[in-house]
Write a protein that holds these residues in place. Structure first.
Motif, PDB file in Angstrom:
ATOM      1  N   ARG A  49       0.841  -1.182   0.000  1.00 27.33           N
ATOM      2  CA  ARG A  49       0.000   0.000   0.000  1.00 27.33           C
ATOM      3  C   ARG A  49       0.882   1.240   0.000  1.00 27.33           C
ATOM      4  NH1 ARG A  49      -5.215  -1.289   0.800  1.00 27.33           N
ATOM      5  NH2 ARG A  49      -5.742   0.915   1.088  1.00 27.33           N
ATOM      6  N   ALA A  50       0.266   2.374  -0.384  1.00 26.77           N
ATOM      7  CA  ALA A  50       0.982   3.651  -0.366  1.00 26.77           C
ATOM      8  C   ALA A  50      -0.017   4.770  -0.111  1.00 26.77           C
ATOM      9  CB  ALA A  50       1.718   3.875  -1.680  1.00 26.77           C
ATOM     10  N   THR A  51       0.482   5.857   0.454  1.00 25.25           N
ATOM     11  CA  THR A  51      -0.330   7.045   0.714  1.00 25.25           C
ATOM     12  C   THR A  51       0.402   8.252   0.134  1.00 25.25           C
ATOM     13  OG1 THR A  51      -1.067   6.055   2.794  1.00 25.25           O
ATOM     14  CG2 THR A  51      -1.512   8.407   2.473  1.00 25.25           C
ATOM     15  N   THR A  52      -0.338   9.109  -0.588  1.00 23.68           N
ATOM     16  CA  THR A  52       0.281  10.298  -1.185  1.00 23.68           C
ATOM     17  C   THR A  52      -0.533  11.533  -0.817  1.00 23.68           C
ATOM     18  OG1 THR A  52      -0.959  10.055  -3.266  1.00 23.68           O
ATOM     19  CG2 THR A  52       1.204   8.988  -3.124  1.00 23.68           C
ATOM     20  N   ILE A  53       0.151  12.663  -0.820  1.00 26.64           N
ATOM     21  CA  ILE A  53      -0.486  13.961  -0.631  1.00 26.64           C
ATOM     22  C   ILE A  53      -0.487  14.679  -1.975  1.00 26.64           C
ATOM     23  CG2 ILE A  53      -0.419  16.170   0.582  1.00 26.64           C
ATOM     24  CD1 ILE A  53      -1.033  13.856   2.401  1.00 26.64           C
ATOM     25  N   PHE A  54      -1.663  15.098  -2.418  1.00 25.03           N
ATOM     26  CA  PHE A  54      -1.778  15.793  -3.706  1.00 25.03           C
ATOM     27  C   PHE A  54      -1.644  17.288  -3.468  1.00 25.03           C
ATOM     28  CE2 PHE A  54      -4.284  17.488  -7.336  1.00 25.03           C
ATOM     29  CZ  PHE A  54      -3.513  16.945  -8.356  1.00 25.03           C
ATOM     30  N   LEU A  55      -0.578  17.875  -4.016  1.00 25.52           N
ATOM     31  CA  LEU A  55      -0.290  19.285  -3.784  1.00 25.52           C
ATOM     32  C   LEU A  55       0.279  19.900  -5.055  1.00 25.52           C
ATOM     33  CD1 LEU A  55      -0.158  21.609  -1.674  1.00 25.52           C
ATOM     34  CD2 LEU A  55       2.178  20.831  -1.136  1.00 25.52           C
ATOM     35  N   ASP A  56      -0.344  20.992  -5.508  1.00 22.95           N
ATOM     36  CA  ASP A  56       0.116  21.714  -6.710  1.00 22.95           C
ATOM     37  C   ASP A  56       0.218  20.790  -7.924  1.00 22.95           C
ATOM     38  OD1 ASP A  56       0.300  24.052  -5.216  1.00 22.95           O
ATOM     39  OD2 ASP A  56       2.405  23.643  -4.661  1.00 22.95           O
ATOM     40  N   GLY A  57      -0.741  19.883  -8.054  1.00 27.83           N
ATOM     41  CA  GLY A  57      -0.781  19.013  -9.222  1.00 27.83           C
ATOM     42  C   GLY A  57       0.167  17.841  -9.174  1.00 27.83           C
ATOM     43  N   LEU A  58       0.829  17.606  -8.054  1.00 27.87           N
ATOM     44  CA  LEU A  58       1.780  16.504  -7.925  1.00 27.87           C
ATOM     45  C   LEU A  58       1.425  15.647  -6.717  1.00 27.87           C
ATOM     46  CD1 LEU A  58       5.129  18.434  -8.565  1.00 27.87           C
ATOM     47  CD2 LEU A  58       3.866  17.011 -10.206  1.00 27.87           C
ATOM     48  N   HIS A  59       1.823  14.359  -6.806  1.00 24.93           N
ATOM     49  CA  HIS A  59       1.598  13.425  -5.702  1.00 24.93           C
ATOM     50  C   HIS A  59       2.914  13.232  -4.937  1.00 24.93           C
ATOM     51  CE1 HIS A  59      -2.522  11.847  -6.336  1.00 24.93           C
ATOM     52  NE2 HIS A  59      -2.314  12.201  -7.593  1.00 24.93           N
ATOM     53  N   TYR A  60       2.902  13.598  -3.662  1.00 20.59           N
ATOM     54  CA  TYR A  60       4.079  13.431  -2.805  1.00 20.59           C
ATOM     55  C   TYR A  60       3.861  12.209  -1.913  1.00 20.59           C
ATOM     56  CZ  TYR A  60       5.436  18.116  -4.274  1.00 20.59           C
ATOM     57  OH  TYR A  60       5.803  19.216  -5.019  1.00 20.59           O
ATOM     58  N   LEU A  61       4.848  11.314  -1.902  1.00 22.59           N
ATOM     59  CA  LEU A  61       4.729  10.071  -1.129  1.00 22.59           C
ATOM     60  C   LEU A  61       4.759  10.372   0.368  1.00 22.59           C
ATOM     61  CD1 LEU A  61       4.542   6.987  -1.221  1.00 22.59           C
ATOM     62  CD2 LEU A  61       7.058   6.922  -1.250  1.00 22.59           C
ATOM     63  N   LYS A  62       3.732   9.877   1.058  1.00 22.47           N
ATOM     64  CA  LYS A  62       3.623  10.068   2.511  1.00 22.47           C
ATOM     65  C   LYS A  62       3.918   8.798   3.278  1.00 22.47           C
ATOM     66  CE  LYS A  62       0.279  11.431   6.069  1.00 22.47           C
ATOM     67  NZ  LYS A  62      -1.133  11.852   6.322  1.00 22.47           N
ATOM     68  N   GLY A  63       3.418   7.666   2.802  1.00 20.94           N
ATOM     69  CA  GLY A  63       3.644   6.389   3.480  1.00 20.94           C
ATOM     70  C   GLY A  63       3.721   5.259   2.472  1.00 20.94           C
ATOM     71  N   PHE A  64       4.433   4.191   2.841  1.00 21.64           N
ATOM     72  CA  PHE A  64       4.637   3.081   1.908  1.00 21.64           C
ATOM     73  C   PHE A  64       4.750   1.772   2.684  1.00 21.64           C
ATOM     74  CE2 PHE A  64       7.571   0.294  -0.497  1.00 21.64           C
ATOM     75  CZ  PHE A  64       6.845   0.149  -1.669  1.00 21.64           C
ATOM     76  N   THR A  65       4.000   0.756   2.252  1.00 22.03           N
ATOM     77  CA  THR A  65       4.059  -0.586   2.831  1.00 22.03           C
ATOM     78  C   THR A  65       4.663  -1.535   1.816  1.00 22.03           C
ATOM     79  OG1 THR A  65       2.065  -0.145   4.136  1.00 22.03           O
ATOM     80  CG2 THR A  65       2.713  -2.450   3.867  1.00 22.03           C
TER      81      THR A  65
END
Length: 372
Positions: A49-65
């Motif tokens: 699994r993975a979690t991203t933050i969408f900011l200014d049109g880009l996905h920044y990785l927040k968490g990763f399993t």
């Protein structure tokens, strides 16, 4: 984590994301936070699994399993290339082979072996273009022909006229080059077919003419979809032709519904094709009728949709252009059967010897070379 994750358009139009070499599909969204799961979750029960933050049109990785299988970078590159091919298929009318080559030549050598086969890519391009086809019109008022169907595959204007006269409509398809060939042809042949046309039209009417001088071939050069057999304005002309050349004038109507007619002034039995023998003009329309039989086989069903039949007309026009190119190249037309050549020579011999034969001898000679 501040790693930027790349969005990869998927083959099923659901975007995926490339996280550390793994392709992941969207699971859920909460405000600007996106939750992703491995694309092999169902297939291999992967719990990555993975979690991203969408900011200014880009996905920044927040968490990763971690996943229970190794990453494969080729999957993301292949998905990106396929998405680019499908996007170009939607926006251009380039041939599939050109679309495939334009995208694949830009790929890295290490990823290219993982691309689907050319046949598979061509099938995907066809599916995309079929999905872009608008719904088939069911009435004349619903007709709105897309731009890509108004031109040939070479980008030349193909739908040259769209006539609307009262409740009647005619769609005329040809090209400037085809009209030029018609103007130079010594004769035209015309025929119509009813079986394959859309239900909102009456017939597909075509004009054929020889192209190529001494090495000529009779080709279809004009196609028209019409909603009526004959406009009402032509009724008087048709009636005159029937009375003089076909059925004769009506003398009276019987109570049982039958009619009694006088003999026509020039019945069909007296119609002459003698001049055609001397000029070399075909005595029949067998060539045009054979084209229409072939056309019925190509479409494979009765009363296809309007946009479907226009697409087939585009392909037929392309075939005509290729045949004309063969003529320009000097390629000889397919040989005529020897039996037909011999029959034409015999008929020509009889016509040239007309002055030395009685009428019955002339007719008997011709009759020997005719088959019903």
């Amino acid at each position: 984590m501040n790693e930027i994750c790349e969005i990869v358009p998927s083959q099923k139009e659901n975007n995926k994301i490339n996280v550390c070499g793994y392709l992941m599909v969207q699971d859920k969204i909460r405000k600007s936070t996106y939750y992703w799961c491995c694309e092999k979750k169902k297939l291999e029960n992967c719990r990555g699994r993975a979690t991203t933050i969408f900011l200014d049109g880009l996905h920044y990785l927040k968490g990763f399993t971690e996943h229970h299988h190794s990453p494969q970078a080729s999957n993301a590159e292949v998905a990106k290339s396929i998405a680019q091919i499908k996007q170009k298929a939607r926006t251009t009318r380039d041939k599939p082979v050109r679309l495939i080559q334009d995208i694949t030549v830009r790929m890295s050598q290490e990823y290219h072996p993982y691309m689907p086969s050319s046949n598979s890519l061509r099938s995907r391009i066809k599916r995309v273009r079929r999905s872009e086809m608008p719904p088939q019109p069911q009435t004349l008022e619903e007709i709105n022909i897309p731009d890509f169907l108004q031109f040939t595959f070479n980008g030349v204007r193909f739908l040259v006229r769209d006539f609307v006269v009262g409740e009647y409509r005619i769609l005329l398809f040809t090209t400037q080059a085809n009209i030029q060939h018609l103007s130079q042809a010594p004769f035209w042949m015309m025929d119509g077919t009813f079986k394959t046309v859309p239900v909102i039209f009456m017939q597909l009417y075509t004009i054929h003419a020889p192209v190529g001088g001494d090495n000529s071939r009779v080709l279809p050069l004009v196609y028209s979809l019409v909603t009526t057999w004959m406009p009402p304005e032509a009724d008087e002309v048709v009636k005159w032709f029937e009375e003089i050349y076909v059925h004769g004038k009506i003398r009276r109507h019987l109570r049982n519904g039958n009619t009694i007619r006088s003999d026509p002034l020039f019945p069909p039995q007296l119609w002459s094709v003698y001049d055609s023998i001397e000029t070399g003009v075909p005595r029949t329309q067998n060539i045009a009728e054979a084209w229409h039989r072939r056309w019925d086989i190509l479409l494979g069903q009765s009363h296809v949709g309007l946009y479907t039949i226009i697409e087939q007309l585009q392909k037929e026009q392309r075939s005509v252009e290729l045949q004309i190119e063969c003529i320009i190249r000097g390629e000889q037309r397919p040989p005529t059967k020897k039996a037909l050549i011999d029959r034409e020579k015999r008929i020509m011999t009889i016509c040239n010897d007309r002055e030395n034969r009685s009428l019955m001898e002339f007719l008997r000679g011709i009759a020997h070379n005719l088959s019903l």
